[in-house]
Design a protein around this motif. Structure first.
Motif, PDB file in Angstrom:
ATOM      1  N   ALA A   1       2.067   9.860   9.588  1.00 44.62           N
ATOM      2  CA  ALA A   1       2.129   8.409   9.404  1.00 44.62           C
ATOM      3  C   ALA A   1       3.579   7.932   9.360  1.00 44.62           C
ATOM      4  CB  ALA A   1       1.397   8.009   8.129  1.00 44.62           C
ATOM      5  N   LEU A   2       4.462   8.772   8.848  1.00 43.41           N
ATOM      6  CA  LEU A   2       5.884   8.452   8.773  1.00 43.41           C
ATOM      7  C   LEU A   2       6.681   9.413   9.650  1.00 43.41           C
ATOM      8  CD1 LEU A   2       6.289   7.973   4.913  1.00 43.41           C
ATOM      9  CD2 LEU A   2       6.232   6.158   6.644  1.00 43.41           C
ATOM     10  N   ARG A   3       7.664   8.871  10.358  1.00 43.55           N
ATOM     11  CA  ARG A   3       8.575   9.708  11.129  1.00 43.55           C
ATOM     12  C   ARG A   3       9.569  10.382  10.173  1.00 43.55           C
ATOM     13  NH1 ARG A   3       8.709   4.817  13.501  1.00 43.55           N
ATOM     14  NH2 ARG A   3      10.878   4.500  12.833  1.00 43.55           N
TER      15      ARG A   3
ATOM     16  N   GLN B   1      12.098   8.101   8.700  1.00 42.24           N
ATOM     17  CA  GLN B   1      11.549   7.187   7.698  1.00 42.24           C
ATOM     18  C   GLN B   1      11.403   7.891   6.353  1.00 42.24           C
ATOM     19  OE1 GLN B   1       8.019   6.009  10.161  1.00 42.24           O
ATOM     20  NE2 GLN B   1       8.538   3.955   9.422  1.00 42.24           N
TER      21      GLN B   1
ATOM     22  N   ASP C   1       8.632  -2.501   4.857  1.00 39.09           N
ATOM     23  CA  ASP C   1       8.332  -2.253   6.271  1.00 39.09           C
ATOM     24  C   ASP C   1       7.067  -1.423   6.480  1.00 39.09           C
ATOM     25  OD1 ASP C   1      10.493  -3.699   7.182  1.00 39.09           O
ATOM     26  OD2 ASP C   1      11.809  -1.959   7.423  1.00 39.09           O
ATOM     27  N   ILE C   2       6.722  -0.560   5.527  1.00 40.86           N
ATOM     28  CA  ILE C   2       5.580   0.331   5.760  1.00 40.86           C
ATOM     29  C   ILE C   2       4.250  -0.271   5.296  1.00 40.86           C
ATOM     30  CG2 ILE C   2       7.027   2.388   5.645  1.00 40.86           C
ATOM     31  CD1 ILE C   2       5.900   2.937   2.853  1.00 40.86           C
TER      32      ILE C   2
ATOM     33  N   HIS D   1       1.434  -0.608   8.210  1.00 40.06           N
ATOM     34  CA  HIS D   1       1.176   0.538   9.087  1.00 40.06           C
ATOM     35  C   HIS D   1      -0.268   0.458   9.594  1.00 40.06           C
ATOM     36  CE1 HIS D   1       0.533   4.666  10.364  1.00 40.06           C
ATOM     37  NE2 HIS D   1       1.825   4.913  10.214  1.00 40.06           N
ATOM     38  N   GLU D   2      -0.435   0.424  10.905  1.00 43.29           N
ATOM     39  CA  GLU D   2      -1.733   0.100  11.488  1.00 43.29           C
ATOM     40  C   GLU D   2      -2.823   1.099  11.106  1.00 43.29           C
ATOM     41  OE1 GLU D   2      -3.766  -0.975  15.840  1.00 43.29           O
ATOM     42  OE2 GLU D   2      -1.634  -0.474  15.701  1.00 43.29           O
ATOM     43  N   ARG D   3      -2.542   2.390  11.229  1.00 41.16           N
ATOM     44  CA  ARG D   3      -3.590   3.381  10.944  1.00 41.16           C
ATOM     45  C   ARG D   3      -3.981   3.372   9.468  1.00 41.16           C
ATOM     46  NH1 ARG D   3      -2.261   9.120  12.315  1.00 41.16           N
ATOM     47  NH2 ARG D   3      -0.069   8.524  12.174  1.00 41.16           N
ATOM     48  N   VAL D   4      -2.989   3.179   8.600  1.00 41.62           N
ATOM     49  CA  VAL D   4      -3.289   3.140   7.177  1.00 41.62           C
ATOM     50  C   VAL D   4      -4.076   1.883   6.837  1.00 41.62           C
ATOM     51  CG1 VAL D   4      -2.289   3.106   4.864  1.00 41.62           C
ATOM     52  CG2 VAL D   4      -1.271   4.543   6.638  1.00 41.62           C
ATOM     53  N   ARG D   5      -3.641   0.745   7.373  1.00 43.56           N
ATOM     54  CA  ARG D   5      -4.346  -0.505   7.086  1.00 43.56           C
ATOM     55  C   ARG D   5      -5.778  -0.478   7.626  1.00 43.56           C
ATOM     56  NH1 ARG D   5      -1.118  -4.983   5.631  1.00 43.56           N
ATOM     57  NH2 ARG D   5      -3.120  -6.045   5.472  1.00 43.56           N
TER      58      ARG D   5
ATOM     59  N   TRP E   1       1.942   8.256  -0.127  1.00 36.90           N
ATOM     60  CA  TRP E   1       2.800   8.524   1.022  1.00 36.90           C
ATOM     61  C   TRP E   1       3.718   9.687   0.649  1.00 36.90           C
ATOM     62  CZ3 TRP E   1       3.013   4.747   5.253  1.00 36.90           C
ATOM     63  CH2 TRP E   1       2.089   3.705   5.086  1.00 36.90           C
TER      64      TRP E   1
END
Length: 288
Positions: free
Chosen positions: A12-14, A17, A60-61, A64-68, A152
């Motif tokens: 989910a995070l690079r 990030q 900014d996080i 996050h599309e997949r999490v939301r 996270w």
């Protein structure tokens, strides 16, 4: 999520990030400790609270599309940000079994009797304890999930460093975990590499694991709730003016500035509310 009450969202995070978030957490933590704002819980977990105010990197996080998508799967189309903390599990951190909606009264029993009045729920009396006696142990109906939490991972989460513990399927038990009675439940460490998000719904039994290493284990918890319920943190009052001023309409709605179904508005502010704009005060008619 439906079967076990939780899931892991990989990558989910690079890496960059993860690094930026971790650096910002420990900068903020050091500065707060210098000010005497040291939030250490009885289980030796240290918190940096209200991250919404503490850096753009945290804001900014939030979208996050997949999490939301997963939050929406649990809570539906509309929901609120409830709390946003950094969690640092230091060496020696201990377990504290609970769910994130311990405040939800258990369902009525077969005789439609209320087992616990909503206003009588307390953190000390109900979080980590069975409520309502034996007949509440296996109810035919249970309250729905009205909270969904996300962890996270800013470090690799392993059993040895206190990875979050969960009991798969416990979200369907209809009750809270009890430290005395449930210590031998199927507690499983949610192990995964840094950059993973652990999403778990509000009824699932969980706990910080015991950190038996000599290094802290760090993550961010972003907690969401259904729009009918009170948020854990008061974002309307606590969010800094400059954050509110720069916020998108989506962020303002997420933190509670948008009314829902007639709730949360006032007088001529039925859709959106704003700081410094009040309902009318006491008036008398002009003399004519």
């Amino acid at each position: 999520m439906d079967e076990y009450g939780y899931c892991l969202i990989r990558d989910a995070l690079r890496p960059e990030q993860v690094d930026a978030l971790r650096i910002r957490v420990f900068e903020q933590l050091e500065a707060e400790v210098q000010l005497g704002k040291n939030n250490v819980l009885p289980d030796r977990k240290q918190l940096v609270r209200f991250l919404l105010n503490k850096g753009q990197v945290f804001r900014d996080i939030l979208f996050h599309e997949r999490v939301r998508d997963m939050i929406g799967h649990v809570l539906g189309q509309e929901y609120l940000l409830s709390a946003y903390h950094a969690h640092v599990a230091h060496p020696g951190t201990t377990k504290a079994f609970h769910t994130d909606q311990f405040w939800m009264p258990p369902p009525t029993n077969e005789r439609k009797q209320t087992l616990l009045k909503p206003g009588s729920v307390t953190r000390a009396g109900n979080r980590g304890h069975h409520v309502g006696g034996e007949e509440a142990m296996e109810p035919k109906a249970i309250a729905p999930a009205v909270v969904c939490n996300t962890m996270w991972m800013l470090d690799d989460f392993a059993a040895e460093n206190g990875a979050t513990l969960v009991v798969p399927g416990s979200h369907l038990s209809g009750r809270q975990p009890d430290h005395d009675l449930d210590s031998n439940a199927n507690w499983v460490p949610a192990t995964a590499p840094a950059g993973t998000v652990l999403a778990f719904e509000g009824r699932v039994w969980h706990s910080t694991g015991a950190n038996t290493t000599n290094r802290p284990r760090t993550g961010l918890t972003i907690n969401f709730c259904a729009p009918q319920f009170r948020q854990q943190e008061n974002f309307l009052m606590g969010t800094l003016p400059e954050v509110v001023e720069d916020a998108s309409s989506e962020l303002l709605a997420l933190i509670g500035f948008k009314a829902w179904q007639g709730y949360g508005g006032y007088e001529n502010h039925g859709q959106w509310v704003a700081r410094g704009e009040y309902a009318l005060g006491e008036l008398v008619p002009e003399q004519r």
